[in-house]
Structures are given as C-alpha cells and as structure tokens.
Design an enzyme around this catalytic site. Structure first.
Site, PDB file in Angstrom:
ATOM      1  N   MET A 278     -28.143  -0.212  12.128  1.00 52.51           N
ATOM      2  CA  MET A 278     -26.726   0.108  12.097  1.00 52.51           C
ATOM      3  C   MET A 278     -26.407   1.370  11.310  1.00 52.51           C
ATOM      4  O   MET A 278     -25.368   1.463  10.650  1.00 52.51           O
ATOM      5  CB  MET A 278     -25.950  -1.082  11.532  1.00 52.51           C
ATOM      6  CG  MET A 278     -25.897  -2.277  12.453  1.00 52.51           C
ATOM      7  SD  MET A 278     -24.969  -1.924  13.974  1.00 52.51           S
ATOM      8  CE  MET A 278     -26.291  -2.014  15.187  1.00 52.51           C
TER       9      MET A 278
ATOM     10  N   HIS B  30     -25.498   4.611   6.762  1.00 50.77           N
ATOM     11  CA  HIS B  30     -25.199   3.302   7.333  1.00 50.77           C
ATOM     12  C   HIS B  30     -23.730   3.247   7.746  1.00 50.77           C
ATOM     13  O   HIS B  30     -22.847   3.745   7.046  1.00 50.77           O
ATOM     14  CB  HIS B  30     -25.491   2.199   6.312  1.00 50.77           C
ATOM     15  CG  HIS B  30     -25.733   0.868   6.948  1.00 50.77           C
ATOM     16  ND1 HIS B  30     -24.715   0.103   7.482  1.00 50.77           N
ATOM     17  CD2 HIS B  30     -26.875   0.168   7.162  1.00 50.77           C
ATOM     18  CE1 HIS B  30     -25.229  -1.005   7.980  1.00 50.77           C
ATOM     19  NE2 HIS B  30     -26.530  -0.997   7.802  1.00 50.77           N
ATOM     20  N   HIS B  31     -23.492   2.613   8.898  1.00 48.33           N
ATOM     21  CA  HIS B  31     -22.121   2.536   9.401  1.00 48.33           C
ATOM     22  C   HIS B  31     -21.218   1.750   8.453  1.00 48.33           C
ATOM     23  O   HIS B  31     -19.993   1.945   8.435  1.00 48.33           O
ATOM     24  CB  HIS B  31     -22.110   1.888  10.788  1.00 48.33           C
ATOM     25  CG  HIS B  31     -21.104   2.488  11.714  1.00 48.33           C
ATOM     26  ND1 HIS B  31     -19.823   2.823  11.330  1.00 48.33           N
ATOM     27  CD2 HIS B  31     -21.179   2.817  13.032  1.00 48.33           C
ATOM     28  CE1 HIS B  31     -19.165   3.330  12.358  1.00 48.33           C
ATOM     29  NE2 HIS B  31     -19.958   3.339  13.399  1.00 48.33           N
ATOM     30  N   ALA B  32     -21.785   0.859   7.647  1.00 48.61           N
ATOM     31  CA  ALA B  32     -20.979   0.135   6.669  1.00 48.61           C
ATOM     32  C   ALA B  32     -20.376   1.074   5.637  1.00 48.61           C
ATOM     33  O   ALA B  32     -19.341   0.771   5.031  1.00 48.61           O
ATOM     34  CB  ALA B  32     -21.828  -0.929   5.967  1.00 48.61           C
TER      35      ALA B  32
ATOM     36  N   ASN C 103     -14.525   1.958   7.456  1.00 47.07           N
ATOM     37  CA  ASN C 103     -14.311   2.045   8.893  1.00 47.07           C
ATOM     38  C   ASN C 103     -12.909   1.550   9.230  1.00 47.07           C
ATOM     39  O   ASN C 103     -12.492   0.488   8.763  1.00 47.07           O
ATOM     40  CB  ASN C 103     -15.323   1.170   9.637  1.00 47.07           C
ATOM     41  CG  ASN C 103     -16.742   1.675   9.513  1.00 47.07           C
ATOM     42  OD1 ASN C 103     -17.243   2.370  10.391  1.00 47.07           O
ATOM     43  ND2 ASN C 103     -17.416   1.311   8.419  1.00 47.07           N
TER      44      ASN C 103
END
Length: 469
Positions: A21, A137-139, A310
């Site tokens: 991710m 990381h997308h987090a 996000n």
C-alpha cells in the site's frame, strides 16, 4: 500522538505480502554544478528540510488487541539512515532503465518499525541527471498532501530555494499499553454514541443517491455486478512493474476544449482506447465495457493546506470500451463521470470516511489476509478493472538548492484483483503518466503505455486534423 483516521488506517489493514500500500513518486533532477548527491550529501539536505516534511518523522504504533485504529507518534528513534538508499540505473540510463529500478523499489513493502517512507537516489542516468524515488505509504499521505509537501521543499524561484531555519522538534514519549488502551476505549465509546446519527445520515444519503440514479439517463456501473473479467484481474503476486510516459498537456487541453470535457475525462478516454486495443490484440475483448475506479479529492475550497492524510472518495465509471468511435467514447465517459459525481454528492462525499472510523482493525486485517491467501479474487468478478487517477501538479518549473526538477511521475498502489493503476501528474507543460502493474497478470505494460500516445493521436486527428498533421 495522533489517531489515524479510518481511511488512513485502512491502507495499513489492506496490506499483505502481495498487496503493497505504498505510492511511488519519481522526481528526475537536473543537478546544479557542484551539488553533492551522495547519500551523505542527501542526508544533510534532508536534515535541513525535515521540519518542512512533518509526517516523515511519524511512526505507527498499534493499539493493544486492535480495539481502535493505530496512532502516529513523533518517533523517538527517528534516524534518517533508515530511509535513504542509493541505486544505479543500467547503461545507458534512459527512461526504461530508470523504470526498471523503480519496478524493483515498488516490489518491496515498507518496514513498519520506522516511519513509512524511503527515498532512493538513482544515479547513472543519461545527461548527468539523477532521480529521487520516494516510496511513501498511502496511510501517510494522498496525492494532494504529497503535492503540498513538494511545494514545501521546492520553489519556482531559483533564488528562493534556501530552506527556512529548522524549528524545534520534540519526539513523543512512548505510551504504555494501559495508556493506549484507555485512550482507545474512550474514543471508541464516543464513536459508538455517534452511530445512530451516522445511520440516519446514511439512510438519507442512500435514498437521495437511489433517486438520483433512477433519474439519471446513464446508469453508473455497479462494482462487481457490471464488471467484466480480464486477464489483468485476479489474484496478485508481490512483483510490480513500473512504466512511465509523458504526454503534451497542450494537446490534452485542446481536446478538452474541443469536446467540452475535463483533463481527467481525456485521461480516462486515453486509457480506455489503449486497454481496448491491448485486449483486442490478445483476443480478449469483453462484451461489457471496462470499469474504472477514479479517486477524487474531498478537500473543499478554502480548506487549510494539508501535508498528511487522505481525503478521497471513489467514483466508479464506465470506460465505454464497447463504443468504437474514440470521440463518442470520450463524450460518453464524460457523461458517466458527471453522473458519478452527482451520485457521490447525493450520497455524501464524507460518508465513506465516516464509516471507516468504525472499521474493526483486527477483523478487517484478518479478512483481507484470508481473502488473499485463499485466492478468492479468482472466484468472483472483479470489483473494477483498473484504477485511474490524476493530480494537478506544479504549473511552473521547480528548483531546490541542489538542482532543477526536470520531470515528475507518480503512481498509486494496486488492490487485490486489480493489477493495473494509471496515475497522471501534470508538471509545467506535460501530463506525466505512471503505470504500475503486476507483471504476472498483465503481460506487456509498455504496450498499454504506448497505446496512450496512439489514442491521443486519434483524438487529435478527430478534433483538430490540422494540428495533428
């Protein structure tokens, strides 16, 4: 200490040994005379700018028993040496050789014991350039937040690239298990109390969206129910392949103006044409049109600058690959996207985010692992066929003390059963497109990338024959 939002935490729960991710950002740099691009030199430059990249010193700490989402802490063990890497592209150091290095970087997950990013300095490129490949990381951040971070460390004015003086930074004290549990329990209780109001809001949103859908001339596709299976939909392996290409932004805008669509619509049209041709060449043309997931930002005009996290919703749109004429196909895609945006507004763009706050961490992560381990993606139609997104990038050339940003590419992660992600970032006068696939599912990613150029030529010939000639 700060609690991860449900959306941010979801990217952690979705991660397995074959689902990575992280996002990839590739900055190709013209280096300034005398600039030091050794790892030691980059370490000094990054140390001077860490106060401009606040999420880069945050580490994830899990809550005992997974009773709530993890928390970010200012890592007391933060060490830049854990994050800086060096690689050398093969001779002659062209775009293909750089893409091969990026493919290797993208195939390895990030280490959760440290803040969730790496920066690779890739040397050996043609014309003396170097590339900075960031794996984030997308987090940690979405495309909008990363664009703001980039603006923090670069400037359109070459004379104004000296970073401001560092601000004092204090690491967090590691909380005890008991403290983490007490805080998580209190916040969970508040969430439970909010459920009745959220359920009522959801009911109203679903009713409004249902009315909107019934009244719409075009019915947006439903994930899984209206989605054909292709060879690039199914269980993934850990391997990733990255390919980049660049399109003239003025050509994209010419088509946008001629047909009354958006830049994002044009990108979707190019992807549709390319995949249609790719599948036809393999004898795999599906009867149903392909379906794309299009992430859209839910940031509102006037919101403060956001450097982390996000804020996204997803629109599901038909790529209209059952239509032969590329102009008519693009017009129909535009209509589908308009309907999808109206449905998203009717449902409530923040509704998904609110429900993710209630995600049970341990259960969700366990379900994802079992789904991947048992190859369940091969047993049902895919939820979508491809992920396509675009982020408006810098309109002016950017500089920092060590050089000039020549090109900028980005790509988001794959999800299970969807082995292709196409992400575009505009930079000055180019639309730079990064494509990521699982090569065990999609045989020739270069063919898909080349197809974007062919599709652009077809549209130009249709709307402006003199210009295309």
């Amino acid at each position: 200490m700060e609690r991860l939002s449900g959306i941010d935490a979801g990217f952690l729960y979705m991660e397995t040994s074959t689902l990575h991710m992280h996002t990839i950002k590739v900055a190709v740099l013209d280096i300034a005379p005398g600039a030091d691009y050794s790892v030691a030199g980059i370490r000094r430059a990054m140390a001077e700018r860490m106060h401009l990249l606040p999420p880069f010193r945050r580490r994830v700490v899990e809550v005992p028993f997974g009773i709530h989402h993890p928390v970010w802490i200012e890592d007391p063990d933060f060490n830049l040496d854990h994050h800086l890497r060096r690689a050398v592209a093969a001779h002659p150091g062209g775009q293909g050789e750089l893409d091969a290095v990026v493919s290797q970087i993208a195939s390895v997950p990030l280490d959760r014991r440290h803040p969730l990013w790496e920066l690779w300095i890739v040397e050996g490129l043609a014309e003396g350039r170097v590339a900075a490949v960031a794996k984030i990381h997308h987090a940690l951040a979405d495309g909008v937040a990363v664009a703001e971070l980039l603006a923090n460390v670069m400037s359109p004015d070459p004379a104004a690239v000296t970073p401001p003086p560092p601000q004092a930074w204090s690491p967090d004290r590691l909380s005890s298990r008991a403290e983490l549990l007490r805080q998580a329990a209190r916040e969970r209780l508040r969430l439970v109390r909010s459920l009745p109001a959220l359920a009522w809001t959801t009911l109203r949103g679903v009713r409004a969206a249902s009315r909107q859908r019934r009244a719409a001339a075009l019915k947006p596709p439903l994930p899984m129910l209206n989605v054909p299976r292709t060879s690039f939909n199914g269980t993934l392996t850990f391997r990733r392949q990255f390919v980049s290409t660049s399109l003239p932004l003025d050509h994209i805008k010419l088509i946008r103006r001629a047909l009354g669509v958006t830049v994002n619509d044009v990108l979707l049209g190019l992807v549709a044409s390319s995949l249609r041709r790719y599948l036809a060449a393999r004898g795999e043309t599906p009867r149903r049109p392909l379906v794309a997931e299009v992430p859209v930002s839910t940031d509102r005009a006037g919101d403060p600058r956001r450097l982390a996290g996000n804020r996204v919703a997803n629109i599901f749109t038909s790529l209209c690959t059952d239509i032969d004429d590329p102009v008519e196909r693009l017009r129909r895609i535009h209509e589908h996207m308009q309907t999808g945006k109206e449905l998203n507004q009717a449902l409530g763009p923040d509704l998904f985010r609110q429900w993710t706050e209630h995600t049970p961490p341990r259960i969700f992560a366990w379900l994802v692992r079992q789904y991947v381990r048992l190859h369940i993606a091969d047993l049902h139609p895919p939820p979508i066929n491809v992920i396509v997104s675009s982020v408006p990038g810098p309109r002016q050339s950017l500089y920092w003390a060590e050089g000039h940003l020549h090109q900028l590419y980005s790509v988001g992660p794959l999800v299970e059963s969807v082995a292709l992600n196409v992400t575009a970032w505009s930079y000055v006068d180019r639309l730079n497109v990064g494509l990521l696939c699982c090569p065990d599912r999609l045989a020739d990613l270069h063919q898909v990338a080349d197809g974007l150029h062919r599709a652009l030529g077809e549209l130009l010939e249709a709307v402006a024959p003199a210009r295309s000639a």
